[in-house]
Scaffold this motif. Structure first.
Motif, PDB file in Angstrom:
ATOM      1  N   GLY A   1     -14.710   9.188   8.983  1.00 30.06           N
ATOM      2  CA  GLY A   1     -14.707   8.284   7.837  1.00 30.06           C
ATOM      3  C   GLY A   1     -15.249   8.955   6.589  1.00 30.06           C
ATOM      4  N   GLN A   2     -16.297   9.766   6.754  1.00 24.19           N
ATOM      5  CA  GLN A   2     -16.888  10.478   5.617  1.00 24.19           C
ATOM      6  C   GLN A   2     -15.910  11.520   5.078  1.00 24.19           C
ATOM      7  OE1 GLN A   2     -20.393  12.801   6.554  1.00 24.19           O
ATOM      8  NE2 GLN A   2     -21.217  12.541   4.489  1.00 24.19           N
ATOM      9  N   ALA A   3     -15.213  12.213   5.969  1.00 26.44           N
ATOM     10  CA  ALA A   3     -14.251  13.231   5.539  1.00 26.44           C
ATOM     11  C   ALA A   3     -13.102  12.621   4.748  1.00 26.44           C
ATOM     12  CB  ALA A   3     -13.704  13.967   6.760  1.00 26.44           C
ATOM     13  N   LEU A   4     -12.713  11.401   5.121  1.00 23.24           N
ATOM     14  CA  LEU A   4     -11.581  10.742   4.475  1.00 23.24           C
ATOM     15  C   LEU A   4     -11.991   9.879   3.290  1.00 23.24           C
ATOM     16  CD1 LEU A   4      -9.719   9.510   7.696  1.00 23.24           C
ATOM     17  CD2 LEU A   4      -9.256  11.581   6.387  1.00 23.24           C
ATOM     18  N   GLY A   5     -13.276   9.563   3.197  1.00 23.28           N
ATOM     19  CA  GLY A   5     -13.732   8.636   2.168  1.00 23.28           C
ATOM     20  C   GLY A   5     -13.357   7.207   2.501  1.00 23.28           C
ATOM     21  N   LEU A   6     -13.304   6.882   3.801  1.00 25.76           N
ATOM     22  CA  LEU A   6     -12.930   5.545   4.262  1.00 25.76           C
ATOM     23  C   LEU A   6     -14.003   5.008   5.195  1.00 25.76           C
ATOM     24  CD1 LEU A   6      -9.175   6.157   5.225  1.00 25.76           C
ATOM     25  CD2 LEU A   6      -9.994   4.940   3.193  1.00 25.76           C
ATOM     26  N   ASP A   7     -14.238   3.708   5.144  1.00 24.29           N
ATOM     27  CA  ASP A   7     -15.149   3.104   6.115  1.00 24.29           C
ATOM     28  C   ASP A   7     -14.378   2.280   7.143  1.00 24.29           C
ATOM     29  OD1 ASP A   7     -14.292   1.029   4.535  1.00 24.29           O
ATOM     30  OD2 ASP A   7     -16.277   0.489   3.773  1.00 24.29           O
ATOM     31  N   GLY A   8     -13.052   2.311   7.034  1.00 26.63           N
ATOM     32  CA  GLY A   8     -12.210   1.600   7.978  1.00 26.63           C
ATOM     33  C   GLY A   8     -10.828   1.409   7.388  1.00 26.63           C
ATOM     34  N   ILE A   9      -9.848   1.261   8.258  1.00 30.92           N
ATOM     35  CA  ILE A   9      -8.473   1.026   7.827  1.00 30.92           C
ATOM     36  C   ILE A   9      -7.750   0.295   8.943  1.00 30.92           C
ATOM     37  CG2 ILE A   9      -7.458   3.184   8.695  1.00 30.92           C
ATOM     38  CD1 ILE A   9      -6.751   1.775   5.220  1.00 30.92           C
ATOM     39  N   SER A  10      -6.882  -0.636   8.606  1.00 25.47           N
ATOM     40  CA  SER A  10      -6.175  -1.399   9.634  1.00 25.47           C
ATOM     41  C   SER A  10      -4.893  -0.684  10.060  1.00 25.47           C
ATOM     42  CB  SER A  10      -5.822  -2.790   9.118  1.00 25.47           C
ATOM     43  OG  SER A  10      -4.836  -2.701   8.104  1.00 25.47           O
ATOM     44  N   ALA A  11      -4.417  -1.019  11.250  1.00 27.53           N
ATOM     45  CA  ALA A  11      -3.178  -0.435  11.757  1.00 27.53           C
ATOM     46  C   ALA A  11      -1.999  -0.818  10.872  1.00 27.53           C
ATOM     47  CB  ALA A  11      -2.941  -0.887  13.197  1.00 27.53           C
ATOM     48  N   SER A  12      -1.999  -2.034  10.324  1.00 26.19           N
ATOM     49  CA  SER A  12      -0.900  -2.465   9.455  1.00 26.19           C
ATOM     50  C   SER A  12      -0.865  -1.670   8.151  1.00 26.19           C
ATOM     51  CB  SER A  12      -1.026  -3.957   9.152  1.00 26.19           C
ATOM     52  OG  SER A  12      -2.247  -4.243   8.481  1.00 26.19           O
ATOM     53  N   GLN A  13      -2.045  -1.312   7.618  1.00 28.95           N
ATOM     54  CA  GLN A  13      -2.098  -0.484   6.410  1.00 28.95           C
ATOM     55  C   GLN A  13      -1.568   0.921   6.694  1.00 28.95           C
ATOM     56  OE1 GLN A  13      -6.366  -1.389   5.725  1.00 28.95           O
ATOM     57  NE2 GLN A  13      -5.804  -1.797   3.588  1.00 28.95           N
ATOM     58  N   LEU A  14      -1.918   1.445   7.870  1.00 28.48           N
ATOM     59  CA  LEU A  14      -1.412   2.762   8.278  1.00 28.48           C
ATOM     60  C   LEU A  14       0.102   2.734   8.414  1.00 28.48           C
ATOM     61  CD1 LEU A  14      -4.030   3.785  11.004  1.00 28.48           C
ATOM     62  CD2 LEU A  14      -3.819   4.721   8.696  1.00 28.48           C
ATOM     63  N   SER A  15       0.613   1.674   9.016  1.00 26.42           N
ATOM     64  CA  SER A  15       2.055   1.537   9.205  1.00 26.42           C
ATOM     65  C   SER A  15       2.787   1.504   7.870  1.00 26.42           C
ATOM     66  CB  SER A  15       2.345   0.260   9.998  1.00 26.42           C
ATOM     67  OG  SER A  15       3.730   0.074  10.147  1.00 26.42           O
ATOM     68  N   ARG A  16       2.249   0.748   6.937  1.00 22.39           N
ATOM     69  CA  ARG A  16       2.876   0.638   5.613  1.00 22.39           C
ATOM     70  C   ARG A  16       2.872   1.979   4.890  1.00 22.39           C
ATOM     71  NH1 ARG A  16       0.415  -3.474   4.293  1.00 22.39           N
ATOM     72  NH2 ARG A  16      -1.339  -2.623   3.113  1.00 22.39           N
ATOM     73  N   LYS A  17       1.744   2.660   4.922  1.00 22.62           N
ATOM     74  CA  LYS A  17       1.656   3.965   4.261  1.00 22.62           C
ATOM     75  C   LYS A  17       2.589   4.983   4.912  1.00 22.62           C
ATOM     76  CE  LYS A  17      -0.467   6.500   1.108  1.00 22.62           C
ATOM     77  NZ  LYS A  17      -0.491   6.137  -0.322  1.00 22.62           N
ATOM     78  N   ASN A  18       2.694   4.905   6.222  1.00 26.35           N
ATOM     79  CA  ASN A  18       3.505   5.851   6.982  1.00 26.35           C
ATOM     80  C   ASN A  18       4.975   5.792   6.581  1.00 26.35           C
ATOM     81  OD1 ASN A  18       3.619   7.885   8.922  1.00 26.35           O
ATOM     82  ND2 ASN A  18       4.128   6.480  10.566  1.00 26.35           N
ATOM     83  N   ARG A  19       5.459   4.613   6.251  1.00 23.05           N
ATOM     84  CA  ARG A  19       6.867   4.491   5.859  1.00 23.05           C
ATOM     85  C   ARG A  19       7.085   4.635   4.358  1.00 23.05           C
ATOM     86  NH1 ARG A  19       5.661  -0.915   7.536  1.00 23.05           N
ATOM     87  NH2 ARG A  19       5.626  -2.389   5.775  1.00 23.05           N
ATOM     88  N   GLU A  20       5.997   4.602   3.587  1.00 22.42           N
ATOM     89  CA  GLU A  20       6.135   4.684   2.126  1.00 22.42           C
ATOM     90  C   GLU A  20       6.025   6.110   1.589  1.00 22.42           C
ATOM     91  OE1 GLU A  20       3.137   2.113   0.617  1.00 22.42           O
ATOM     92  OE2 GLU A  20       4.314   0.271   0.888  1.00 22.42           O
ATOM     93  N   VAL A  21       5.325   6.986   2.319  1.00 19.82           N
ATOM     94  CA  VAL A  21       5.108   8.347   1.816  1.00 19.82           C
ATOM     95  C   VAL A  21       6.417   9.134   1.828  1.00 19.82           C
ATOM     96  CG1 VAL A  21       3.969  10.550   2.287  1.00 19.82           C
ATOM     97  CG2 VAL A  21       2.679   8.424   2.451  1.00 19.82           C
ATOM     98  N   ASP A  22       6.696   9.796   0.717  1.00 26.03           N
ATOM     99  CA  ASP A  22       7.906  10.606   0.581  1.00 26.03           C
ATOM    100  C   ASP A  22       7.780  11.862   1.452  1.00 26.03           C
ATOM    101  OD1 ASP A  22      10.033  12.169  -0.189  1.00 26.03           O
ATOM    102  OD2 ASP A  22       9.714  11.919  -2.337  1.00 26.03           O
ATOM    103  N   PRO A  23       8.693  12.081   2.418  1.00 26.09           N
ATOM    104  CA  PRO A  23       8.607  13.260   3.300  1.00 26.09           C
ATOM    105  C   PRO A  23       8.644  14.595   2.566  1.00 26.09           C
ATOM    106  CG  PRO A  23      10.141  11.648   4.200  1.00 26.09           C
ATOM    107  CD  PRO A  23       9.790  11.185   2.813  1.00 26.09           C
ATOM    108  N   SER A  24       9.211  14.607   1.354  1.00 25.95           N
ATOM    109  CA  SER A  24       9.262  15.869   0.606  1.00 25.95           C
ATOM    110  C   SER A  24       7.861  16.383   0.280  1.00 25.95           C
ATOM    111  CB  SER A  24      10.071  15.700  -0.681  1.00 25.95           C
ATOM    112  OG  SER A  24       9.419  14.834  -1.582  1.00 25.95           O
ATOM    113  N   LEU A  25       6.881  15.481   0.169  1.00 19.57           N
ATOM    114  CA  LEU A  25       5.497  15.904  -0.070  1.00 19.57           C
ATOM    115  C   LEU A  25       4.968  16.699   1.112  1.00 19.57           C
ATOM    116  CD1 LEU A  25       4.075  12.598  -1.598  1.00 19.57           C
ATOM    117  CD2 LEU A  25       4.463  14.745  -2.830  1.00 19.57           C
ATOM    118  N   MET A  26       5.248  16.221   2.326  1.00 21.91           N
ATOM    119  CA  MET A  26       4.798  16.925   3.524  1.00 21.91           C
ATOM    120  C   MET A  26       5.565  18.238   3.704  1.00 21.91           C
ATOM    121  SD  MET A  26       2.457  14.959   4.406  1.00 21.91           S
ATOM    122  CE  MET A  26       2.092  13.538   3.376  1.00 21.91           C
ATOM    123  N   ALA A  27       6.866  18.199   3.375  1.00 19.87           N
ATOM    124  CA  ALA A  27       7.667  19.418   3.471  1.00 19.87           C
ATOM    125  C   ALA A  27       7.131  20.487   2.530  1.00 19.87           C
ATOM    126  CB  ALA A  27       9.125  19.107   3.146  1.00 19.87           C
TER     127      ALA A  27
END
Length: 379
Positions: A71-97
């Motif tokens: 959590g300290q490394a990410l700057g998060l104190d928690g995140i829900s599975a639904s938020q992860l799911s939404r982010k996972n489909r919204e991020v442009d794959p070209s950024l990871m490429a």
């Protein structure tokens, strides 16, 4: 990440990623415009952690964030599975490429200090990742099946060091040959691929462009022998000749070299190449380096999270695959920096053991084991 996280093994592992450049790309694409909590940077780091730990679900990743160090490394104190799911489909794959390609460039720079007389060997192949048809209808390639295909160019440095250099993710119904022009794009290399990529017109084009290759030839290929070369009796080579390939109606314009040898199982194989400057034994050894890409695909499917996916969208699939490649490249860079004799398979569990401890302890472990191995080999 704060200053303490930067010197942890996890911080050292992800440090080669140019986060400054990454965040500029994120800003340019407005990726985080409406983001309040899970930034794209935190998303990348979290899912790299998930690959490392081989987490099985978004729920498990969500629970992992409750760990104080993560959590300290990410700057998060928690995140829900639904938020992860939404982010996972919204991020442009070209950024990871782009992150993947930037890491490949760093590996290239590490290699520049090593003098090579011969051309680098680059292996081309693909691997199909099956998916559930009911959940991934966009990836349908048969009546009852779905899947995606990872087309890959792998650089073979030696038996202990390989790394992915170029990757393309397509639906599984895309034929391998359609990606060959993208994967073969430079002269200063020796390309190796299997018979699924055989295309006589391309073979002629490679000769005209000065691109070297070696491939296995199909059993039904029509051959006309122009000249036969002598072969030593004790050699594993059965025959070595100069040929043209194809029927009189569709015959290659250039001459090629045809070598008959045996594979690791003792089966006779026919290899075609446009290199006449190497011995037949050297060509056989170069083709046998193809085993490295099979091992690489096996590593991906067994040691990072790539056989099952955290999302069902095309973007989620591509992001997860590219992050698996990023995770591997980060381990390669550690291997190069520490001059480790251990394989990637050995470095990964040590990283997991020292994840939130000082990276010097992880590096000491690597170098200590390397010295012990060196002593054993010298005695």
């Amino acid at each position: 990440m704060d200053k303490n996280t930067l010197i942890s093994s996890f911080g050292k592992w992800v440090a080669p990623i140019n986060f400054s450049h990454f965040e500029k790309q994120v800003a340019a694409t407005n990726q985080d415009k409406y983001t309040k909590k899970l930034t794209t940077k935190a998303y990348l780091m979290l899912f790299l952690y998930a690959h490392l730990q081989e987490e099985e679900s978004l729920r498990a990743i969500s629970d992992a964030v409750l760990d104080e160090d993560l959590g300290q490394a990410l700057g998060l104190d928690g995140i829900s599975a639904s938020q992860l799911s939404r982010k996972n489909r919204e991020v442009d794959p070209s950024l990871m490429a782009n992150v993947f390609l930037h890491l490949v460039q760093q590996i290239h720079r590490h290699k520049q200090g090593k003098k090579r007389v011969d051309l680098p060997v680059k292996i081309i192949d693909s691997s199909t990742i099956p998916l559930s048809l009911s959940r991934y209808k966009w990836a349908t390639f048969r009546k009852t099946k779905a899947g995606v295909k990872l087309h890959l160019r792998l650089v073979f440095m030696d038996k202990g060091t390989v790394y992915p250099e170029k990757a393309i993710v397509t639906p599984a119904n895309i034929h391998d040959r359609t990606q060959l022009e993208v994967l073969i794009d430079e002269k200063e290399a020796m390309y190796v691929f299997d018979r699924g990529y055989v295309d006589y017109k391309r073979f002629d084009r490679y000769c005209d462009k000065g691109i070297f290759f070696a491939s296995r030839l199909k059993k039904n290929a029509v051959i006309r022998t122009l000249e036969t070369f002598s072969v030593a009796e004790e050699s594993p080579i059965m025959s070595d000749s100069m040929v043209v390939i194809g029927t009189p109606q569709k015959r290659t314009e250039n001459v090629f070299r045809l070598i008959e040898t045996v594979d690791s199982k003792g089966n006779v194989i026919r290899l075609v190449t446009n290199r006449f400057d190497l011995s037949a034994e050297e060509i056989g050894d170069i083709y046998r380096s193809r085993w490295a890409i099979e091992l690489f695909f096996k590593w991906l499917k067994q040691h990072v999270r790539i056989k099952t996916f955290f999302g069902t969208s095309e973007e989620a699939i591509q992001n997860q695959i590219f992050m698996a490649l990023i995770a591997y490249c980060l381990l390669v860079l550690v291997q190069m920096e520490t001059k480790a004799k251990q394989s990637i398979l050995q470095l990964k569990p040590w990283l997991k053991s020292f994840l939130w401890k000082s990276y010097e302890k992880w590096f000491h472990r690597i170098q200590f084991r390397s010295m012990r191995r060196k002593r054993k080999l010298s005695t």
